[in-house]
Each structure stands twice: as structure tokens, then as C-alpha cells.
Design an enzyme around this catalytic site. Structure first.
Site, PDB file in Angstrom:
ATOM      1  N   ILE A 235     -55.277 -32.918  48.039  1.00  0.00           N
ATOM      2  CA  ILE A 235     -54.996 -33.641  46.941  1.00  0.00           C
ATOM      3  C   ILE A 235     -56.103 -34.359  46.591  1.00  0.00           C
ATOM      4  CG2 ILE A 235     -53.235 -35.069  45.909  1.00  0.00           C
ATOM      5  CD1 ILE A 235     -52.370 -32.140  46.984  1.00  0.00           C
ATOM      6  N   THR A 282     -54.249 -34.909  52.286  1.00  0.00           N
ATOM      7  CA  THR A 282     -55.186 -35.880  51.408  1.00  0.00           C
ATOM      8  C   THR A 282     -56.620 -35.426  51.459  1.00  0.00           C
ATOM      9  OG1 THR A 282     -56.102 -37.530  52.920  1.00  0.00           O
ATOM     10  CG2 THR A 282     -53.683 -37.694  51.920  1.00  0.00           C
ATOM     11  N   ASP A 283     -57.506 -35.860  50.045  1.00  0.00           N
ATOM     12  CA  ASP A 283     -58.646 -35.719  50.533  1.00  0.00           C
ATOM     13  C   ASP A 283     -59.288 -36.991  51.358  1.00  0.00           C
ATOM     14  OD1 ASP A 283     -61.433 -35.246  49.821  1.00  0.00           O
ATOM     15  OD2 ASP A 283     -61.061 -34.930  47.769  1.00  0.00           O
ATOM     16  N   ALA A 284     -60.554 -37.193  51.456  1.00  0.00           N
ATOM     17  CA  ALA A 284     -61.050 -38.183  52.299  1.00  0.00           C
ATOM     18  C   ALA A 284     -60.467 -39.685  51.993  1.00  0.00           C
ATOM     19  CB  ALA A 284     -62.442 -37.991  52.387  1.00  0.00           C
ATOM     20  N   SER A 285     -60.020 -40.254  52.904  1.00  0.00           N
ATOM     21  CA  SER A 285     -59.204 -41.419  52.806  1.00  0.00           C
ATOM     22  C   SER A 285     -60.063 -42.537  52.342  1.00  0.00           C
ATOM     23  CB  SER A 285     -58.109 -41.775  53.893  1.00  0.00           C
ATOM     24  OG  SER A 285     -58.739 -42.039  55.155  1.00  0.00           O
TER      25      SER A 285
END
Length: 578
Positions: A235, A282-285
Site C-alpha cells: 500500500i 505498508t510501504d516503508a513506514s
């Protein structure tokens, strides 16, 4: 709660039993740990022991290194963990990017720049073979964004193209090639990048399409790839105001969240209307597209509560782990949501056969690394380069340039700054010089003011460099000029353009009126916005030896241009076609 017998898991009774027994055997802390994918910033056993013992992570991604170092690192991790790990890689261009010695096969855009759709399959196949040899089992690819906005440079080379048709066709091919190895895919970046011109690494970006327009484009892409069997979806930190308003009528502008924190996009749209049953991550947080939305203590559990099953990267392991625990204890993450996430995480591991593979056999032997950077894989890259190097324009009829007619070449290199990968962005210039000399040219490399100062020259200023370079003797010294540009700013700038070395720099193509000039892009497809005066433009797609060799072959007329391009190259700007 999750139907793991359905697509994309398709688990049998034995695998289902393992999933549920394993979840039941975990402590609360171990369950929370499964939600995290760590970015390994060290290769020491002590580092891994700390991550595995104290934070019980469900997955890992490693920083770049040579394949032997990566494989041994993964082997150690898999030997020490209670539950087998998902090991992610980022094989967007083949093996390169997943290992320093991996093969750069093709960019996504390159794989969409020729009628032969099997190019994408070969890119995915080599990606799977090389990453699986190291012990990776999860690819953060293919990229299914649509490059609608030519100013968007975060996916300009990382998208198969600017239409749903080419993205769907090539993404399926990549997935099929990747699937020949025991590797699952995470397509990205839902709900779709390519509308906004900005980079979600540095700012929240938005997909502003209306509901019907989104359904006919990005929605169609996701429906077809979900039906094709893609197992997980990454995402993006990308808001979609009109989509959020569809499911939350009356939602205030200030309440529009990036998709990673938007339950209406994850649960109502992706799970509900699109019917996706696989794992969501998730993509990188640490990307500012996410972190600007709310405090870290809130966003960590909020991502899981919104519908993500896994959280990509700790900022600080102790802090983030506690934030997630607190989110569960305070009810932000419900018991049902945690159980659902765990079933999909363990389900993905079972899909890979990690539950039946002996622990010592999860990572291949060192001998398996012989495929990485192999001659066979470089031959694939060479064949793809031959098909995809593209002539954008030659309105002055400058081509071909041959040693017999244009012996003396003035060679210019335009480089961006090194991005977060640390790869030298200027290494291509030595390759370009070598390939031109092998073709029979006499090559004279331009040096800017900073380069000349670095070599000890005194009294150098941009005016003096211009005076040396730009004078009536230029066409007497050189028969043609060739400019190679490798400009990238991925994840560090909101957009990327050419940055010249000095004001009114001597490398800017003023010389187009003096000698035949060829501009070769090794990265971005949108450089005509900055060099519209150049009449001959070639897109070689990437700075590999294979791509540069193919470009020189075609510039000299030794082989024909076969690549295709889309309208983004003209930058929607008057004068670029001249």
C-alpha cells in the site's frame, strides 16, 4: 476468519492446521512481532539475535550487499527464528537492487517499450532465479502504477507505461516469470501512483481521479492482477480523496488519509469491492508520506487497524514494538483484526512451503549463487537492450554517426547525485567512453569546473570553463557531441530534473548549432523538458554495460532502433518535438 483455502493461498488441510497451531503457540509479544518486517541495517549475528529474540519479526529485508553476504545472513536468520521468515527483496530490474552483483535486466519502463511482452517475463524470471538463490522468497514487485503525469519521476522508469493495457499485460508477464521460482509477489503501490507529480517518500501524494476514472484505470489493473493470482499488495502512502468520499460521504478534507491509514480504501475497496484475499503490507513506514499524517505512536497500530497485515520497517525497534503492543492493549487493534493479520502472514508462509521445508534447506547452498550475474543472465539483458533502446527523435538527420565521418567525439556526462542506494551515478561515463572507443571513435571527455578543481587546476571558474569550451574552434576540434545523462533523485526529491554543474554551464547543449549532437538518457524519459534544443535523442533506459553498448551500436548504424515510446517523452511542452 480468513479463507486460506481460497485464492491466492489455496492451502490444504495440513497447511491450515500448521497456520492455526502456530498462531496458538505464540505469546502476545510473538504475535505482535509477526506484524513487522525489519530492514536489516547490519549483517552481524549479534544484530540479528537482537531483532529475532526481542522483536520476533515475521519478515526481513536487508540492505544491499554482495550475494554471498546476503545469503549467509539469511541462512543465519532462518536458523535462529521460531517461525520461518518471509525474506523480501526489491527485484524491480532483475537481480540488481537485491544484490550488488545481481543482473540489471531491464527497468519496468524498458520492459514496456517494445511489442514483445516476453521481455517482462524474462525480467521477472531472472529476478526470481537470482533472489531465490540467496534465500529470498518475497518480491516487492511488480510495480503496477500508471505513469499518467510526465512530471512524476518516482515511477517514471518504474512503471511499465502510461496505459492500463500495457501495465496489465507486462505485470502479468513479470509475475509469471517470477513465479517460476518459489517466490511470491507484492504488487505496488495501491491505490496507484502516477497522477501526482510528487514522491511519497518525501510528501504525501494523491491519486485525484474520480471514482469512474479510477475504476477504468487503476481499478481495472488491480482487479485483473488479483484475478491473476498475485499474493500480496503493498500500500502506498497515497491518498485518494474521491475514493474515500465514496465510502465515507461527508469526510472532511483534513480527514483524508494516505491509503496505509485509510480503512475505507483497504477494507471497503480493496477487500470488499476488489475482493482481495491476500496479504496487505505498508510501504516503508519512515516515508514522509506516512509520517506527516499522525504521530508515530498512533500511526504504527493505526496501519494494522486500518487493514494492513504487516508493517514495513521499524524506525526504532523498541519504540515501534511498544507502540504496536499499546495499540493492541488499548483496543486500537482488535483481537479479530490481529487474528486476521496473523492468519494471512502465516498463510503466506505456508503457501511458500515454509511449514514443511526442513529449516536447513530453506536457504540454498552457496553453490546456488553461480546463477547471480551469470553470463546467461547478462545475455538476456543484452537481448532486451537491443530490442528496447529507443530513438525518440532525429529531426536533423544526425544519425548514423560513424568513425569514418565523425571521428572526434566530445563526450559529456550529466549525473544526478547518489541516491539512498549509494550507487555511484557517474560510473556510466567510463563505460560510455570505452564503448565509443571500441566502436572506433576518438573520445574527448568534458570536465566541469568542479572536476578540474578537484584535479588541482587553479583559477577555474564557470566563466573560464565556458570560455575554454565555447568558441569558434569547437567544430574544428570535434566532429560530433554525445551527451549521456544518468539523472536520478528517487526518494530524495519531490521531482527530478537536470541540474547543471554551474550557472550557464558549458555542458548545456549550446553546441547543437556547431556539430551534430546526440543526447542519450540512461534513466529519466522526460529530459526533453530541459534539452529541447537537442535534435537527436535516444532513450537507453538504464546505465548498464548492455544498454550503453546497444545505444552505441544503434547510434553508429550497426543495428536498428527497435524500441517504442509513449507521449510522456514530449513533456506536454511546446518545442520538444522540434
Amino acid at each position: 476468519m480468513v479463507d486460506l483455502t481460497a485464492k491466492p493461498f489455496n492451502l490444504d488441510a495440513e497447511a491450515l492446521d500448521w497456520v492455526h497451531r502456530t498462531i496458538d503457540s505464540l505469546s502476545l509479544e510473538e504475535k505482535i512481532g509477526q506484524l513487522f518486517i525489519n530492514l536489516n541495517t547490519s549483517f552481524t549475528p549479534e544484530y540479528l539475535d537482537n531483532i529475532l529474540t526481542n522483536y520476533h519479526v515475521g519478515g526481513m529485508r536487508y540492505m544491499g550487499a554482495d550475494s554471498a553476504t546476503v545469503q549467509e545472513h539469511i541462512r543465519y536468520a532462518q536458523s535462529k527464528t521460531k517461525v520461518p521468515l518471509l525474506i523480501a527483496s526489491n527485484p524491480e530490474m532483475g537481480g540488481f537492487g537485491s544484490a550488488d552483483d545481481g543482473t540489471l535486466v531491464s527497468t519496468h519502463l524498458q520492459a514496456g517499450s517494445h511489442p514483445d511482452s516476453s521481455i517482462a517475463r524474462e525480467m521477472g524470471r531472472v529476478a526470481g532465479v537470482e533472489t531465490a538463490a540467496m534465500g529470498c522468497n518475497w518480491a516487492f514487485a511488480p510495480i503496477v502504477d500508471i505513469h499518467y503525469n510526465w512530471r512524476n519521476t518516482v515511477i517514471s522508469t518504474r512503471s511499465f507505461g502510461n496505459t492500463p493495457d500495457v501495465v496489465i499485460e507486462r505485470a502479468k508477464e513479470y509475475f509469471d516469470g517470477l513465479s517460476e521460482s518459489n517466490t511470491v509477489a507484492a504488487m505496488k503501490h495501491f491505490p496507484g501512483d502516477g497522477m501526482d507529480e510528487r514522491d511519497q517518500h518525501v510528501v504525501t501524494s494523491y491519486n485525484t481521479l474520480g471514482v469512474d476514472e479510477w475504476e477504468a484505470s487503476y481499478g481495472r489493473v488491480y482487479r485483473e492482477l488479483i484475478d491473476h493470482g498475485v499474493q500480496s499488495i503493498m500500500i502506498g502512502h497515497i491518498g485518494a480523496p474521491e475514493l474515500s468520499r465514496k465510502f465515507r460521504p461527508g469526510i472532511a478534507d483534513s480527514e483524508i488519509m494516505p491509503a496505509t491509514l485509510a480503512p475505507e480504501l483497504l477494507q471497503d475497496l480493496l477487500r470488499g469491492e476488489l475482493g482481495f484475499n491476500g496479504l496487505i503490507l505498508t510501504d516503508a513506514s519512515m516515508m514522509v508520506g506516512m509520517t506527516q499524517a499522525m504521530k508515530r505512536a498512533d500511526l504504527v497500530p493505526a496501519a494494522i487497524a486500518a487493514g494492513c497485515d504487516m508493517f514495513l520497517f521499524f524506525r526504532d525497534p523498541a519504540e515501534d514494538f511498544e507502540f504496536m503492543l499499546d495499540g493492541y492493549r488499548t483496543g486500537v487493534i482488535t483481537e479479530a483484526r490481529l487474528q486476521e493479520a496473523l492468519e494471512r502472514i502465516l498463510g503466506l508462509k505456508a503457501l511458500l512451503g515454509l511449514h514443511t521445508t526442513p529449516r536447513a534447506a530453506i536457504v540454498p547452498t552457496a553453490e546456488a549463487l553461480s546463477v547471480i550475474g551469470s553470463a546467461a543472465h547478462h545475455a538476456v539483458a543484452a537481448d532486451i537492450a537491443d530490442k528496447t533502446v529507443t530513438l525518440i527523435k532525429d529531426t536533423q538527420g544526425n544519425l548514423p554517426l560513424r568513425p569514418a565521418t565523425h571521428k572526434r567525439i566530445r563526450l559529456y556526462g550529466i549525473s544526478g547525485q547518489a541516491d539512498f542506494t549509494g550507487v555511484d551515478p557517474s560510473g556510466y561515463l567510463a563505460i560510455a567512453r570505452d564503448e565509443l572507443e571500441k566502436a572506433g571513435f576518438e573520445v574527448h571527455v568534458f570536465k566541469d569546473a568542479a572536476q578540474r578543481k578537484a584535479e588541482g587546476e587553479e583559477g577555474v571558474y564557470f566563466h573560464t570553463v565556458m570560455a575554454d569550451e565555447a568558441n569558434a574552434a569547437y567544430p574544428e576540434k570535434y566532429d560530433a557531441a554525445i551527451v549521456f545523462a544518468n539523472v536520478a533523485g528517487f526518494a530524495q526529491e519531490a521531482s527530478v530534473r537536470i541540474r547543471w554543474s554551474t550557472p550557464m554551464a558549458a555542458e548545456i547543449p549550446w553546441y547543437v548549432t556547431e556539430v551534430p549532437t546526440v543526447f542519450v538518457s540512461l534513466n529519466q524519459p522526460n529530459h526533453l523538458i530541459d534539452v529541447p534544443m537537442v535534435k537527436t535523442v535516444v532513450h537507453a533506459h538504464n546505465p548498464s554495460r548492455e544498454a550503453i553498448h546497444a545505444a552505441v551500436e544503434k547510434i553508429t548504424g550497426a543495428s536498428e532502433f527497435q524500441g517504442t515510446f509513449n507521449e510522456n517523452v514530449w513533456c506536454n511542452t511546446w518545442g520538444t518535438r522540434l
